[in-house]
Design a protein around this motif. Structure first.
Motif, short mmCIF file in Angstrom:
data_model
loop_
_atom_site.label_atom_id
_atom_site.label_comp_id
_atom_site.label_asym_id
_atom_site.label_seq_id
_atom_site.Cartn_x
_atom_site.Cartn_y
_atom_site.Cartn_z
N ALA A 210 9.39 -0.39 2.64
CA ALA A 210 10.39 -0.43 1.35
C ALA A 210 10.84 -1.79 1.60
CB ALA A 210 11.33 0.57 1.36
N ALA A 211 10.73 -2.62 0.18
CA ALA A 211 10.76 -4.14 0.17
C ALA A 211 12.06 -4.38 -0.82
CB ALA A 211 9.75 -4.88 -0.24
N SER A 212 13.23 -4.72 -0.40
CA SER A 212 14.41 -4.94 -1.16
C SER A 212 14.04 -6.72 -1.28
CB SER A 212 15.49 -4.94 -0.51
OG SER A 212 15.69 -3.35 -0.40
N LEU A 213 12.99 -6.99 -2.11
CA LEU A 213 12.54 -8.11 -2.61
C LEU A 213 12.57 -8.48 -3.84
CD1 LEU A 213 11.36 -10.78 -1.16
CD2 LEU A 213 9.34 -9.66 -1.37
N ARG A 214 13.33 -9.32 -4.55
CA ARG A 214 13.47 -10.02 -5.90
C ARG A 214 12.03 -10.45 -6.00
NH1 ARG A 214 15.29 -14.84 -7.41
NH2 ARG A 214 16.18 -15.03 -5.50
N ALA A 215 11.37 -10.25 -7.26
CA ALA A 215 10.01 -10.65 -7.90
C ALA A 215 9.15 -10.19 -6.76
CB ALA A 215 9.91 -12.33 -8.03
N PHE A 216 9.16 -8.96 -6.29
CA PHE A 216 8.29 -8.41 -5.48
C PHE A 216 6.78 -8.52 -5.77
CE2 PHE A 216 5.63 -4.52 -4.19
CZ PHE A 216 5.61 -4.57 -2.63
N SER A 217 6.44 -8.27 -7.07
CA SER A 217 4.94 -8.42 -7.77
C SER A 217 4.32 -9.48 -7.72
CB SER A 217 5.18 -7.72 -9.08
OG SER A 217 5.84 -8.51 -9.73
N VAL A 218 5.18 -10.80 -7.03
CA VAL A 218 4.48 -12.01 -7.29
C VAL A 218 3.96 -12.41 -5.80
CG1 VAL A 218 5.90 -12.80 -8.97
CG2 VAL A 218 6.20 -13.48 -6.67
N TYR A 219 4.26 -11.23 -4.63
CA TYR A 219 3.85 -11.80 -3.36
C TYR A 219 2.81 -11.02 -2.99
CZ TYR A 219 8.81 -13.64 -2.96
OH TYR A 219 9.64 -14.27 -3.19
N ASN A 220 1.90 -11.63 -2.06
CA ASN A 220 0.97 -10.98 -1.17
C ASN A 220 1.90 -10.30 0.00
OD1 ASN A 220 -1.66 -12.23 -1.95
ND2 ASN A 220 -0.74 -14.19 -1.40
N MET A 221 1.37 -9.07 0.12
CA MET A 221 2.20 -8.29 1.16
C MET A 221 0.90 -7.78 2.28
SD MET A 221 5.30 -8.32 0.38
CE MET A 221 5.95 -6.83 1.58
N GLY A 222 1.54 -7.73 3.58
CA GLY A 222 0.70 -7.33 4.61
C GLY A 222 1.25 -6.34 5.51
N TRP A 223 0.44 -6.01 6.57
CA TRP A 223 0.75 -5.40 7.56
C TRP A 223 0.20 -5.97 9.01
CZ3 TRP A 223 4.02 -1.13 7.88
CH2 TRP A 223 4.29 -0.48 6.64
N PHE A 224 1.31 -6.04 9.92
CA PHE A 224 0.91 -6.58 11.09
C PHE A 224 1.18 -5.69 12.23
CE2 PHE A 224 1.87 -9.64 8.01
CZ PHE A 224 1.23 -10.72 8.12
N ARG A 225 0.95 -5.95 13.43
CA ARG A 225 1.33 -5.10 14.31
C ARG A 225 1.36 -5.99 15.85
NH1 ARG A 225 -4.47 -1.54 14.91
NH2 ARG A 225 -5.71 -3.23 15.99
N GLN A 226 2.13 -5.29 16.85
CA GLN A 226 2.26 -5.65 18.12
C GLN A 226 2.39 -4.91 19.14
OE1 GLN A 226 5.96 -8.55 18.55
NE2 GLN A 226 4.85 -9.60 20.16
#
Length: 119
Positions: free
Chosen positions: A23-39
Motif C-alpha cells: 500500500a503506497a501513500s504516494l502522491r501521483a502514484f500512477s507516474v512511478y515505476n514500482m518494484g519489489w526488492f528482497r533481502q
C-alpha cells in the motif's frame, strides 16, 4: 512524503504460493515505476520485479522469472507480487519501492514483510 506498507508474508512450504501487497501513500502514484526488492540475512538487498506506471510493462530478476508476477492497481495505490512455486532460496524480507529505469530504488523503505519458505 512517501509511505509504503508491505503485507502478506508468512511461512509456506516449498512449492507453495503467497501474494504480497504494498500500500503506497504516494502522491501521483500512477507516474512511478514500482518494484519489489528482497533481502536475505547476510545478503545485499536485491531487485526482484518492476512494473511501469501504467502497468503495461514488467521486468523480473532471472531467479524469479516464470514464478513471480508483479501487478498494480493505480485506483487503489496498490502493488502486488504473486509468488508461485516458492523455493527455500526465496526466503527473505520483501520490500516495495518506487524505482528508476535502471531498477534502482528511488524512495524511502518501508518495514518489509517476511517470507519464509521451508523445505
Amino acid at each position: 512524503q512517501v509511505r509504503l506498507v508491505e503485507s502478506g508474508g508468512g511461512l509456506v512450504q516449498a512449492g507453495g504460493s503467497l501474494r504480497l501487497s504494498c500500500a503506497a501513500s504516494l502522491r501521483a502514484f500512477s507516474v512511478y515505476n514500482m518494484g519489489w526488492f528482497r533481502q536475505a540475512p547476510g545478503n545485499e538487498r536485491e531487485f526482484v520485479a518492476t512494473i511501469s506506471p501504467g502497468g503495461g510493462s514488467t521486468g523480473y530478476a532471472d531467479s524469479v522469472k516464470g514464478r513471480f508476477t508483479i501487478s498494480r492497481d493505480n485506483a487503489k495505490n496498490m502493488v502486488y507480487l504473486q509468488m508461485n512455486s516458492l523455493k527455500p532460496e526465496d526466503t527473505a524480507v520483501y520490500y516495495c519501492n518506487s524505482n528508476d529505469q535502471n531498477r534502482r530504488p528511488t524512495g524511502s523503505w518501508g518495514q518489509g514483510t517476511q517470507v519464509i519458505v521451508s523445505s
